[in-house]
Design a protein around this motif. Structure first.
Motif, PDB file in Angstrom:
ATOM      1  N   ALA A 142     137.589  41.427  35.161  1.00 35.74           N
ATOM      2  CA  ALA A 142     137.821  42.547  36.074  1.00 35.74           C
ATOM      3  C   ALA A 142     138.383  43.746  35.326  1.00 35.74           C
ATOM      4  O   ALA A 142     138.056  44.897  35.650  1.00 35.74           O
ATOM      5  N   LEU A 143     139.207  43.505  34.306  1.00 38.31           N
ATOM      6  CA  LEU A 143     139.752  44.599  33.500  1.00 38.31           C
ATOM      7  C   LEU A 143     138.631  45.322  32.770  1.00 38.31           C
ATOM      8  O   LEU A 143     138.596  46.560  32.750  1.00 38.31           O
ATOM      9  N   ALA A 144     137.724  44.584  32.176  1.00 41.13           N
ATOM     10  CA  ALA A 144     136.598  45.199  31.475  1.00 41.13           C
ATOM     11  C   ALA A 144     135.747  46.027  32.440  1.00 41.13           C
ATOM     12  O   ALA A 144     135.292  47.123  32.096  1.00 41.13           O
ATOM     13  N   LYS A 145     135.558  45.509  33.643  1.00 39.49           N
ATOM     14  CA  LYS A 145     134.783  46.233  34.664  1.00 39.49           C
ATOM     15  C   LYS A 145     135.485  47.541  35.057  1.00 39.49           C
ATOM     16  O   LYS A 145     134.851  48.594  35.166  1.00 39.49           O
ATOM     17  N   ARG A 146     136.820  47.471  35.274  1.00 40.92           N
ATOM     18  CA  ARG A 146     137.582  48.679  35.630  1.00 40.92           C
ATOM     19  C   ARG A 146     137.576  49.696  34.493  1.00 40.92           C
ATOM     20  O   ARG A 146     137.449  50.902  34.731  1.00 40.92           O
ATOM     21  N   GLN A 147     137.707  49.226  33.265  1.00 39.29           N
ATOM     22  CA  GLN A 147     137.714  50.143  32.126  1.00 39.29           C
ATOM     23  C   GLN A 147     136.371  50.833  31.954  1.00 39.29           C
ATOM     24  O   GLN A 147     136.310  52.016  31.631  1.00 39.29           O
ATOM     25  N   ALA A 148     135.291  50.089  32.181  1.00 41.81           N
ATOM     26  CA  ALA A 148     133.955  50.686  32.077  1.00 41.81           C
ATOM     27  C   ALA A 148     133.756  51.749  33.152  1.00 41.81           C
ATOM     28  O   ALA A 148     133.197  52.816  32.893  1.00 41.81           O
ATOM     29  N   HIS A 190     136.416  59.761  33.069  1.00 41.51           N
ATOM     30  CA  HIS A 190     137.843  60.043  32.971  1.00 41.51           C
ATOM     31  C   HIS A 190     138.250  60.201  31.516  1.00 41.51           C
ATOM     32  O   HIS A 190     137.886  59.393  30.679  1.00 41.51           O
ATOM     33  N   LYS A 191     138.976  61.280  31.223  1.00 40.46           N
ATOM     34  CA  LYS A 191     139.474  61.495  29.872  1.00 40.46           C
ATOM     35  C   LYS A 191     140.985  61.383  29.879  1.00 40.46           C
ATOM     36  O   LYS A 191     141.649  62.038  30.671  1.00 40.46           O
ATOM     37  N   THR A 192     141.524  60.575  28.988  1.00 35.74           N
ATOM     38  CA  THR A 192     142.972  60.514  28.842  1.00 35.74           C
ATOM     39  C   THR A 192     143.394  61.599  27.866  1.00 35.74           C
ATOM     40  O   THR A 192     142.561  62.190  27.169  1.00 35.74           O
ATOM     41  N   TRP A 193     144.683  61.837  27.767  1.00 37.66           N
ATOM     42  CA  TRP A 193     145.155  62.877  26.858  1.00 37.66           C
ATOM     43  C   TRP A 193     144.857  62.509  25.409  1.00 37.66           C
ATOM     44  O   TRP A 193     144.726  63.383  24.547  1.00 37.66           O
TER      45      TRP A 193
END
Length: 114
Positions: A42-48, A54-57
């Motif tokens: 589920a983490l891999a799915k959310r990260q994808a 979405h861009k982080t700083w």
């Protein structure tokens, strides 16, 4: 010390027990859906899903990063101070004439072409 009164709680009847049981059942169903969103898959799915737009700083560069940092509330006083001081320095530089620069000991020593 406060006296506790349980008179307003009412009787614990079969209807009340069923009502509590249903609310607990509903809560457990919600928790099961929460648990389903956990784990490495589920983490891999959310990260994808997050990586698509979405861009982080840490991924920002240049003007985007500067604008992002300037919008933080904690950085506002520094941004205002930097803008004011930049304006003062620009005004001081622009207000100097060639004659003033020639008469300046610093300018004539380090910047004036001989």
């Amino acid at each position: 010390m406060t006296k506790l009164s349980f008179e307003s709680a009412g009787e614990f009847s079969e209807a009340r027990a069923n009502e509590l049981f249903e609310s607990h059942k509903k809560y457990l169903e919600w928790r099961k859906t929460e648990w389903a969103t956990r784990g490495p898959d589920a983490l891999a799915k959310r990260q994808a899903a997050r990586a698509t737009g979405h861009k982080t700083w840490r991924q920002m560069k240049g003007f985007d990063l500067m604008r992002h940092e300037m919008n933080h509330a904690g950085n506002k006083p520094f941004v205002i101070g930097m803008a004011v001081m930049s304006g003062v320095y620009l005004w001081a530089f622009a207000s100097q004439s060639s004659e003033t620069r020639a008469n300046s000991e610093y300018w004539s020593k380090y910047h004036m072409k001989k």
